[in-house]
Design a protein around this motif. Structure first.
Motif, short mmCIF file in Angstrom:
data_model
loop_
_atom_site.label_atom_id
_atom_site.label_comp_id
_atom_site.label_asym_id
_atom_site.label_seq_id
_atom_site.Cartn_x
_atom_site.Cartn_y
_atom_site.Cartn_z
N PRO A 132 1.09 -0.78 -1.03
CA PRO A 132 0.11 -1.83 -1.31
C PRO A 132 -0.59 -2.29 -0.03
O PRO A 132 0.03 -2.42 1.02
CB PRO A 132 0.94 -2.96 -1.92
N ASN A 133 -1.90 -2.52 -0.14
CA ASN A 133 -2.65 -3.07 0.99
C ASN A 133 -2.54 -4.60 1.05
O ASN A 133 -2.82 -5.20 2.09
CB ASN A 133 -4.12 -2.69 0.88
N ARG A 134 -2.13 -5.23 -0.05
CA ARG A 134 -1.96 -6.68 -0.12
C ARG A 134 -0.68 -7.02 -0.88
O ARG A 134 -0.20 -6.25 -1.70
CB ARG A 134 -3.16 -7.34 -0.82
N HIS A 135 -0.14 -8.18 -0.55
CA HIS A 135 1.01 -8.70 -1.28
C HIS A 135 0.57 -9.23 -2.63
O HIS A 135 -0.63 -9.36 -2.92
CB HIS A 135 1.69 -9.81 -0.47
N LEU A 136 1.54 -9.54 -3.47
CA LEU A 136 1.22 -10.05 -4.80
C LEU A 136 0.51 -11.40 -4.77
O LEU A 136 -0.21 -11.76 -5.72
CB LEU A 136 2.51 -10.16 -5.64
N ASP A 137 0.68 -12.18 -3.70
CA ASP A 137 -0.01 -13.46 -3.60
C ASP A 137 -1.43 -13.33 -3.05
O ASP A 137 -2.11 -14.32 -2.84
CB ASP A 137 0.80 -14.45 -2.75
N GLY A 138 -1.86 -12.06 -2.81
CA GLY A 138 -3.20 -11.83 -2.32
C GLY A 138 -3.32 -11.75 -0.81
O GLY A 138 -4.40 -11.41 -0.29
N PRO A 154 0.16 -5.87 6.31
CA PRO A 154 -0.08 -4.98 7.45
C PRO A 154 0.76 -3.71 7.41
O PRO A 154 0.28 -2.63 7.77
CB PRO A 154 0.27 -5.85 8.66
N GLU A 155 2.00 -3.82 6.98
CA GLU A 155 2.85 -2.63 6.92
C GLU A 155 2.34 -1.63 5.89
O GLU A 155 2.33 -0.41 6.14
CB GLU A 155 4.29 -3.03 6.60
N GLY A 156 1.90 -2.14 4.74
CA GLY A 156 1.36 -1.24 3.74
C GLY A 156 0.08 -0.57 4.21
O GLY A 156 -0.12 0.63 4.00
N ARG A 157 -0.80 -1.33 4.88
CA ARG A 157 -2.04 -0.73 5.38
C ARG A 157 -1.74 0.34 6.43
O ARG A 157 -2.41 1.37 6.49
CB ARG A 157 -2.93 -1.83 5.98
N ALA A 158 -0.73 0.09 7.27
CA ALA A 158 -0.38 1.07 8.30
C ALA A 158 0.11 2.38 7.67
O ALA A 158 -0.18 3.47 8.18
CB ALA A 158 0.69 0.49 9.22
N ARG A 159 0.83 2.29 6.57
CA ARG A 159 1.29 3.51 5.88
C ARG A 159 0.13 4.27 5.24
O ARG A 159 0.16 5.49 5.13
CB ARG A 159 2.33 3.16 4.83
N THR A 181 0.76 8.95 -5.37
CA THR A 181 -0.06 7.75 -5.26
C THR A 181 0.64 6.56 -5.87
O THR A 181 1.25 6.65 -6.94
CB THR A 181 -1.40 7.97 -5.96
N GLN A 182 0.57 5.43 -5.19
CA GLN A 182 1.08 4.17 -5.71
C GLN A 182 -0.07 3.19 -5.85
O GLN A 182 -1.02 3.22 -5.06
CB GLN A 182 2.15 3.58 -4.79
N PRO A 183 -0.02 2.30 -6.82
CA PRO A 183 -1.12 1.34 -7.02
C PRO A 183 -1.19 0.36 -5.87
O PRO A 183 -0.20 0.03 -5.25
CB PRO A 183 -0.75 0.65 -8.33
N ARG A 184 -2.39 -0.08 -5.57
CA ARG A 184 -2.59 -1.07 -4.53
C ARG A 184 -2.13 -2.45 -4.98
O ARG A 184 -2.18 -2.77 -6.16
CB ARG A 184 -4.08 -1.13 -4.16
#
Length: 218
Positions: free
Chosen positions: A176-182, A186-191, A215-218
């Protein structure tokens, strides 16, 4: 040799019999004849009781060495060579950067030393990005990252006609590029800022439509 030994025994028996007969003839009167008569028979029985020469009784008492049961002409079967498999790896990239980090460059060098690469099979490079920019900008960033990996392979002597570059932008995230709270992740974007490489076998078709990771959903 056996005949010679038995002839020697016969001669000894004959000599013993004649000796006893001579003793009997010289024996004074009155001495029991049974004692002297029994001597040749006892001597003959002693000689007869000796075991005949066998295969293990040879001249010089030399015994035959035991034979090995291991056949020298039969060696261990060679271990079969495992079949070659495609090589896959993922290289991380910094934010807004088109040069892999030192760990990613080390992985590229390991791939270049892999025997599968020298087989001459197809090489597919997929470029990815996070979702921090527009779709067009992310697509361009993913292409530049894939081309940077391609240029490094070309510099190391890999033939250009083996390499296929595919830019996917932000379309196939692995985290995910963002957490569930919106908020930003950063860790997800780096991956997600990555390049995936697959080195196929020479007789295999290039899997240009399917990157290695799921693929995993954002």
């Amino acid at each position: 040799m056996m005949v010679s030994q038995w002839n020697s025994r016969a001669r000894r028996i004959s000599a013993a019999t004649l000796l006893c007969l001579g003793i009997t003839a010289c024996q004074p009167a009155g001495m029991p004849a049974n004692d002297t008569a029994a001597a040749p028979a006892a001597l003959a029985q002693t000689v007869e009781d000796a075991p005949p020469p066998g295969n293990d009784q040879v001249e010089g008492n030399i015994e035959e060495a035991p034979k090995s049961i291991i056949r020298p002409d039969i060696g261990p079967s060679p271990s079969p060579t495992p079949p070659a498999k495609p090589v896959e790896l993922t290289i991380a990239f910094p934010a807004k950067g088109y040069v892999a980090d030192p760990a990613g460059m080390a992985r590229l060098d390991e791939m270049l030393a892999d025997p599968v690469l020298r087989l001459g099979g197809p090489i597919t490079i997929w470029g990815h990005s996070d979702s921090s920019g527009s779709d067009a900008a992310n697509l361009l960033s993913s292409r530049r990252r894939a081309e940077a990996a391609r240029d490094y392979l070309l510099k190391k002597g890999v033939a250009a006609d083996r390499i296929t570059v595919i830019a996917l932008g932000e379309a196939r995230p692995v985290a995910p590029n963002r957490h569930l709270d919106g908020s930003d992740d950063p860790e997800g974007r780096a991956r997600n800022r990555r390049v995936e490489i697959r080195v196929g076998l020479p007789d295999a078709a290039s899997p240009a439509d399917q990157p290695p990771e799921t693929t995993q959903p954002r």
